[in-house]
Design a protein around this motif. Structure first.
Motif, PDB file in Angstrom:
ATOM      1  N   ASP A 181       0.835  -1.210   0.000  1.00  0.00           N
ATOM      2  CA  ASP A 181       0.000   0.000   0.000  1.00  0.00           C
ATOM      3  C   ASP A 181       0.868   1.258   0.000  1.00  0.00           C
ATOM      4  O   ASP A 181       0.550   2.255  -0.645  1.00  0.00           O
ATOM      5  N   VAL A 182       1.960   1.186   0.764  1.00  0.00           N
ATOM      6  CA  VAL A 182       2.873   2.337   0.831  1.00  0.00           C
ATOM      7  C   VAL A 182       3.511   2.560  -0.544  1.00  0.00           C
ATOM      8  O   VAL A 182       3.559   3.684  -1.052  1.00  0.00           O
ATOM      9  N   LEU A 183       3.958   1.458  -1.160  1.00  0.00           N
ATOM     10  CA  LEU A 183       4.592   1.577  -2.479  1.00  0.00           C
ATOM     11  C   LEU A 183       3.594   2.070  -3.532  1.00  0.00           C
ATOM     12  O   LEU A 183       3.943   2.875  -4.400  1.00  0.00           O
ATOM     13  N   ASP A 184       2.346   1.590  -3.428  1.00  0.00           N
ATOM     14  CA  ASP A 184       1.308   2.054  -4.371  1.00  0.00           C
ATOM     15  C   ASP A 184       1.098   3.557  -4.238  1.00  0.00           C
ATOM     16  O   ASP A 184       0.981   4.278  -5.238  1.00  0.00           O
ATOM     17  N   ALA A 185       1.033   4.017  -2.987  1.00  0.00           N
ATOM     18  CA  ALA A 185       0.844   5.456  -2.748  1.00  0.00           C
ATOM     19  C   ALA A 185       2.020   6.246  -3.331  1.00  0.00           C
ATOM     20  O   ALA A 185       1.826   7.298  -3.959  1.00  0.00           O
ATOM     21  N   CYS A 186       3.224   5.717  -3.137  1.00  0.00           N
ATOM     22  CA  CYS A 186       4.424   6.387  -3.678  1.00  0.00           C
ATOM     23  C   CYS A 186       4.321   6.485  -5.197  1.00  0.00           C
ATOM     24  O   CYS A 186       4.629   7.531  -5.791  1.00  0.00           O
ATOM     25  N   ALA A 187       3.895   5.372  -5.819  1.00  0.00           N
ATOM     26  CA  ALA A 187       3.798   5.345  -7.290  1.00  0.00           C
ATOM     27  C   ALA A 187       2.805   6.399  -7.780  1.00  0.00           C
ATOM     28  O   ALA A 187       3.063   7.113  -8.765  1.00  0.00           O
ATOM     29  N   LYS A 188       1.693   6.514  -7.065  1.00  0.00           N
ATOM     30  CA  LYS A 188       0.678   7.505  -7.474  1.00  0.00           C
ATOM     31  C   LYS A 188       1.222   8.930  -7.340  1.00  0.00           C
ATOM     32  O   LYS A 188       1.015   9.766  -8.219  1.00  0.00           O
ATOM     33  N   VAL A 189       1.909   9.194  -6.223  1.00  0.00           N
ATOM     34  CA  VAL A 189       2.467  10.541  -6.021  1.00  0.00           C
ATOM     35  C   VAL A 189       3.478  10.843  -7.115  1.00  0.00           C
ATOM     36  O   VAL A 189       3.475  11.932  -7.705  1.00  0.00           O
ATOM     37  N   LYS A 190       4.327   9.865  -7.386  1.00  0.00           N
ATOM     38  CA  LYS A 190       5.378  10.094  -8.386  1.00  0.00           C
ATOM     39  C   LYS A 190       4.772  10.375  -9.768  1.00  0.00           C
ATOM     40  O   LYS A 190       5.262  11.226 -10.522  1.00  0.00           O
ATOM     41  N   GLU A 191       3.713   9.651 -10.052  1.00  0.00           N
ATOM     42  CA  GLU A 191       3.091   9.800 -11.370  1.00  0.00           C
ATOM     43  C   GLU A 191       2.352  11.140 -11.501  1.00  0.00           C
ATOM     44  O   GLU A 191       2.535  11.874 -12.480  1.00  0.00           O
ATOM     45  N   LYS A 192       1.558  11.454 -10.479  1.00  0.00           N
ATOM     46  CA  LYS A 192       0.725  12.671 -10.571  1.00  0.00           C
ATOM     47  C   LYS A 192       1.491  13.947 -10.196  1.00  0.00           C
ATOM     48  O   LYS A 192       1.168  15.025 -10.683  1.00  0.00           O
ATOM     49  N   LEU A 193       2.442  13.812  -9.270  1.00  0.00           N
ATOM     50  CA  LEU A 193       3.157  15.013  -8.793  1.00  0.00           C
ATOM     51  C   LEU A 193       4.669  14.793  -8.928  1.00  0.00           C
ATOM     52  O   LEU A 193       5.366  14.521  -7.945  1.00  0.00           O
ATOM     53  N   PRO A 194       5.172  14.890 -10.146  1.00  0.00           N
ATOM     54  CA  PRO A 194       6.587  14.551 -10.373  1.00  0.00           C
ATOM     55  C   PRO A 194       7.585  15.415  -9.619  1.00  0.00           C
ATOM     56  O   PRO A 194       8.723  14.991  -9.409  1.00  0.00           O
ATOM     57  N   ASP A 195       7.170  16.613  -9.191  1.00  0.00           N
ATOM     58  CA  ASP A 195       8.124  17.472  -8.467  1.00  0.00           C
ATOM     59  C   ASP A 195       8.147  17.199  -6.964  1.00  0.00           C
ATOM     60  O   ASP A 195       8.920  17.817  -6.227  1.00  0.00           O
ATOM     61  N   VAL A 196       7.289  16.290  -6.533  1.00  0.00           N
ATOM     62  CA  VAL A 196       7.197  16.002  -5.103  1.00  0.00           C
ATOM     63  C   VAL A 196       7.949  14.709  -4.782  1.00  0.00           C
ATOM     64  O   VAL A 196       7.885  13.742  -5.540  1.00  0.00           O
ATOM     65  N   VAL A 197       8.702  14.721  -3.660  1.00  0.00           N
ATOM     66  CA  VAL A 197       9.354  13.490  -3.204  1.00  0.00           C
ATOM     67  C   VAL A 197       8.267  12.642  -2.553  1.00  0.00           C
ATOM     68  O   VAL A 197       7.612  13.095  -1.605  1.00  0.00           O
ATOM     69  N   PRO A 198       8.027  11.405  -3.024  1.00  0.00           N
ATOM     70  CA  PRO A 198       6.938  10.618  -2.437  1.00  0.00           C
ATOM     71  C   PRO A 198       7.172  10.195  -0.985  1.00  0.00           C
ATOM     72  O   PRO A 198       6.285  10.334  -0.152  1.00  0.00           O
ATOM     73  N   PHE A 199       8.368   9.688  -0.663  1.00  0.00           N
ATOM     74  CA  PHE A 199       8.557   9.057   0.656  1.00  0.00           C
ATOM     75  C   PHE A 199       9.959   9.361   1.178  1.00  0.00           C
ATOM     76  O   PHE A 199      10.926   9.272   0.442  1.00  0.00           O
ATOM     77  N   TRP A 200      10.030   9.699   2.457  1.00  0.00           N
ATOM     78  CA  TRP A 200      11.348   9.998   3.058  1.00  0.00           C
ATOM     79  C   TRP A 200      11.498   9.171   4.317  1.00  0.00           C
ATOM     80  O   TRP A 200      10.663   9.222   5.210  1.00  0.00           O
TER      81      TRP A 200
END
Lengths: 295, 472
Positions: B203-222
């Protein structure tokens, strides 16, 4: 009955010895004793904290045998070798070329290049590291230059960490070589160069066949001094990369610090220090032999 | 000639005197030692006042540091301040360097402070080394300690293997995934106003993938992953994940696990984030000592980071008087529990730690220092400090106050505490922890999982001994 001359000599020797005594005491207190203690600690399980800080024990060769099987140790030795060779090549070749060109170029060249090179030398290691950080930073000078000529920026400290620290160390140490070579080149008689040119040698042939052989001793001495100072470089690498990323720039001094003061294993750290001492000693012996041959 | 002789003799005398002066400090024998003690005692009682030296970690904020403010405020309101001088001596360093510097200071009477802030994971190590004072006699007469004003779990955290107390706990914490509601909504991970509750690492990785895809300038996970971030890398990254696989660092019979499926899964998950999918921040951001501050004070509050695996204290940064104030941060951000790897029981995982106020064994002002600790921990003084730090309190009466309870996320973070795990109470943990940090940094820098585990095994075996490690 003692001869008057001999008695005089003994008296003189005794006087000299008394005057040298403070130096000898200092040498023993701050050099010999620490080395003996380091050797001893390297055979113990002494720690900075934990039970072994209070009651450390003699563990024989355990620190050394473990070191041999330690991949990080081998990686550190390899990193040290890369750092040493890269730094030596850079410092020696650059130092020589700058000294050579400064001898033959106009005063303007000398007054511009000289201070730039000397600046790296007079600055403390950690300041050089900070300047280099600014240079290699993602938004630093190097990438600004690259972007100006339409090249993509590079994350120098992460993509090419070893190259970055070598370049920083070369900048730091080149002035030392340059000054050595300047002094040596000044002693090469202009008549020899002129004679070679009259005999038909071009500039490169004169350089390789006449000048370099004339200053071979300086090259060997300079290389030895640079080797010893490069082996001990810690602050520069620590401030630039901390030995990372991963273990990419972990040289022996960094690894020694990590084991001794970060992992609290002082015994293991001192054992690594002994290896470093050994490498320095071996290099010194090799260079001394080279120097002897030249004599 | 005569002048030369006289000059030579004078120089010899001067050098020899200088040498003796240099050597004096290192002498441990009779008169020199006594003289050192006398000098120290004089220094400690300058102008007829006793002097307490307080040592803690300054993360770069100087006098704006919550701990610094706390000790200043406590001293200002202390009825004994006219008799006692306070010397605030912070160590500005990364967390790992702080522990090294503290160990060096504690081991030497001439540099030892009277009061030290100790991470409870470091405490067993320093107890074994004999660096800390046994406080049993002091807490015997400390009413709040005896009357249940402190959480029992925190009292246990400062109790050594010998059953004695070695510090007064002043904070604890739990960890979870802080997320930016706006970014997560924009990326389609959650609907407007919905709470995010990942059930597994996928679920965490899925959320990261969505953030990366929709918001390319945002770091998904730190998540902290460098050696420079020290214990933050070990505890709130590696151990949060490892414990989520159902495994632990150490077996019940005290052997350190150096190879296991859980370790492989954890490191692979980190590799998925940092190397394979590049969901994490770039290495130049994460592999330095300021990474925690960059994440909590810059990237997350500025909306450049969607999810941050971190501890509850980071909320202290977003308060009005924090390092990076964020208006209505309780509504803008959310806090989700870290899920177990495949959603297996108990479903979520967190680790709890904490810090204590300890008195070094080499302190010569123990009684007055303990009196000062008691004053620092008095409810009024303590409440302001602990809310400012953004930590979970260790006093039950403080937890009941409205000011404490109304802080955003504290209800959730305190709930995490009920099922929290703790690091091994083992005096070798802090050394093992540095090997964990090296392993994690190696993996996120591109080293294979297998090689990193092999190296970890060798490092740990060297530290704890071959017979104290086990593969599973």
């Amino acid at each position: 009955m003692t001869k008057p001359g001999r008695a005089m000599t003994i008296k003189e020797e005794a006087k000299k010895s008394v005057l040298l005594l403070p130096a000898l005491i200092l040498l023993i207190a701050f050099f010999i004793i620490p080395i003996i203690l380091t050797v001893y600690y390297s055979f113990t399980n002494m720690a900075l904290t934990g039970a072994n800080a209070k009651n450390f024990q003699f563990v024989g060769l355990r620190n050394y045998t473990k070191m041999l099987a330690d991949k990080n140790m081998l990686k550190s030795i390899w990193n040290t070798f890369q750092f040493l060779v890269g730094s030596l090549l850079g410092q020696t070749v650059l130092g020589f070329l700058i000294a050579y060109f400064m001898k033959h170029k106009a005063k303007g060249f000398r007054s511009v290049v000289g201070p730039c090179i000397l600046a790296g030398w007079v600055m403390p290691e950690v300041v050089v590291a900070l300047c280099s950080l600014a240079f290699f930073d993602t938004n630093g000078t190097m990438n600004t230059i690259l972007q100006a000529i339409h090249l993509p920026p590079v994350k120098w400290l992460y993509a090419h960490p070893m190259l970055s620290v070598i370049i920083a160390n070369v900048w730091h140490g080149t002035a030392f070589s340059m000054l050595n070579f300047q002094s040596a080149l000044d002693n090469v008689s202009g008549d020899i160069e002129e004679a070679a040119r009259v005999d038909g040698a071009n500039r490169i042939q004169t350089l390789v066949r006449i000048i370099v052989p004339c200053i071979k001793d300086t090259i060997a001495t300079n290389t030895m001094l640079n080797t010893l100072s490069t082996l001990g470089v810690f602050g520069l690498i620590w401030a630039m990369t901390g030995g990372g990323p991963g273990t990419a720039t972990t040289t022996l001094p960094i690894y020694m610090y990590n084991q001794g003061l970060k992992n609290f294993q002082l015994g293991q750290g001192t054992a690594i220090g002994m290896v470093l001492l050994l490498v320095g000693a071996v290099c010194s012996v090799i260079y001394t032999k080279v120097l002897k041959t030249e004599d | 000639m005569k002048a030369k002789k006289v000059l030579g003799l004078l120089m010899t005398v001067v050098m020899a005197t200088g040498l003796l002066a240099c050597g004096g400090g290192g002498t441990t024998g009779g008169s020199a030692s006594e003289s050192q003690e006398a000098s120290k005692s004089k220094d400690k009682n300058s102008g007829g006042k006793q002097k307490i030296t307080f040592c803690f970690r300054d993360d770069g904020l100087g006098k704006d540091n919550s701990l610094w403010k706390w000790v200043d405020a406590a001293y200002a309101s202390w009825d004994k301040k006219d008799e006692v001088e306070l010397d605030v001596a912070p160590i500005t360093a990364s967390e790992g360097d702080y522990f090294t510097k503290v160990a060096l200071q504690l081991s030497d009477p001439s540099t030892c402070p009277d009061l030290v802030a100790e991470d409870t994971f470091q405490l067993p190590n320093d107890v074994s080394a004999g660096y800390l004072t046994n406080l049993d006699d002091y807490v015997k007469d400390y009413e709040d300690w005896q009357s249940g004003k402190y959480y029992a779990s925190m009292q246990k955290a400062v109790t050594g293997e010998d059953g004695s107390v070695y510090g007064i706990p002043y904070c604890t914490d739990t960890r979870g995934i802080f997320y930016n509601r706006e970014l997560m909504t924009k990326a389609g991970v959650i609907a407007e106003g919905e709470d995010w509750a990942p059930k597994s690492w996928d679920d965490v990785l899925d959320a990261c993938a969505k953030v990366k895809e929709k918001l390319p300038d945002v770091v998904p996970f730190w998540c902290n992953a460098g050696v420079a971030t020290g214990e933050a890398t070990s505890m709130q990254t590696y151990e949060m994940m490892l414990y989520g696989t159902g495994e632990r660092l150490i077996t019940d019979d005290g052997k350190w696990i150096v190879k296991s499926q859980g370790m492989e899964d954890t490191l692979k998950f980190l590799q998925d984030i940092y190397v394979k999918n590049e969901y994490g921040p770039s290495l130049d951001l994460v592999l330095n000592g300021q990474a925690s501050n960059t994440s909590a004070r810059e990237y997350f509050p500025q909306g450049k980071l969607a999810m941050s695996l971190d501890g509850i204290w980071i909320t202290g940064n977003w308060k009005e008087d924090g390092a990076a104030p964020v208006e209505n941060y309780g509504e803008k951000f959310g806090l989700a529990a870290m899920p177990t790897s495949k959603g297996q029981d108990p479903g979520t995982v967190t680790l709890a730690g904490g810090w204590s106020l300890s008195i070094p064994e080499n302190s010569d002002q123990k009684d007055i220092t303990f009196a000062f600790i008691q004053h620092m921990m008095e409810p009024d003084t303590y409440l302001k400090a602990v809310t400012s730090m953004g930590n979970i309190c260790t006093r039950t009466d403080t937890a009941e106050t409205e000011e404490y309870a109304k802080q955003p996320f504290f209800d959730v973070a305190t709930q995490f505490l009920e099922t929290a795990d703790f690091r091994p109470q083992n005096d070798q943990y802090s050394s093992v922890s540095t090997s964990i940090q090296s392993m994690v940094e190696a993996v996120v820098s591109g080293t294979s999982v297998e090689d990193a585990i092999t190296q970890y095994g060798a490092d740990v075996a060297r530290t704890v001994g071959d017979d104290a490690v086990v593969e599973q």
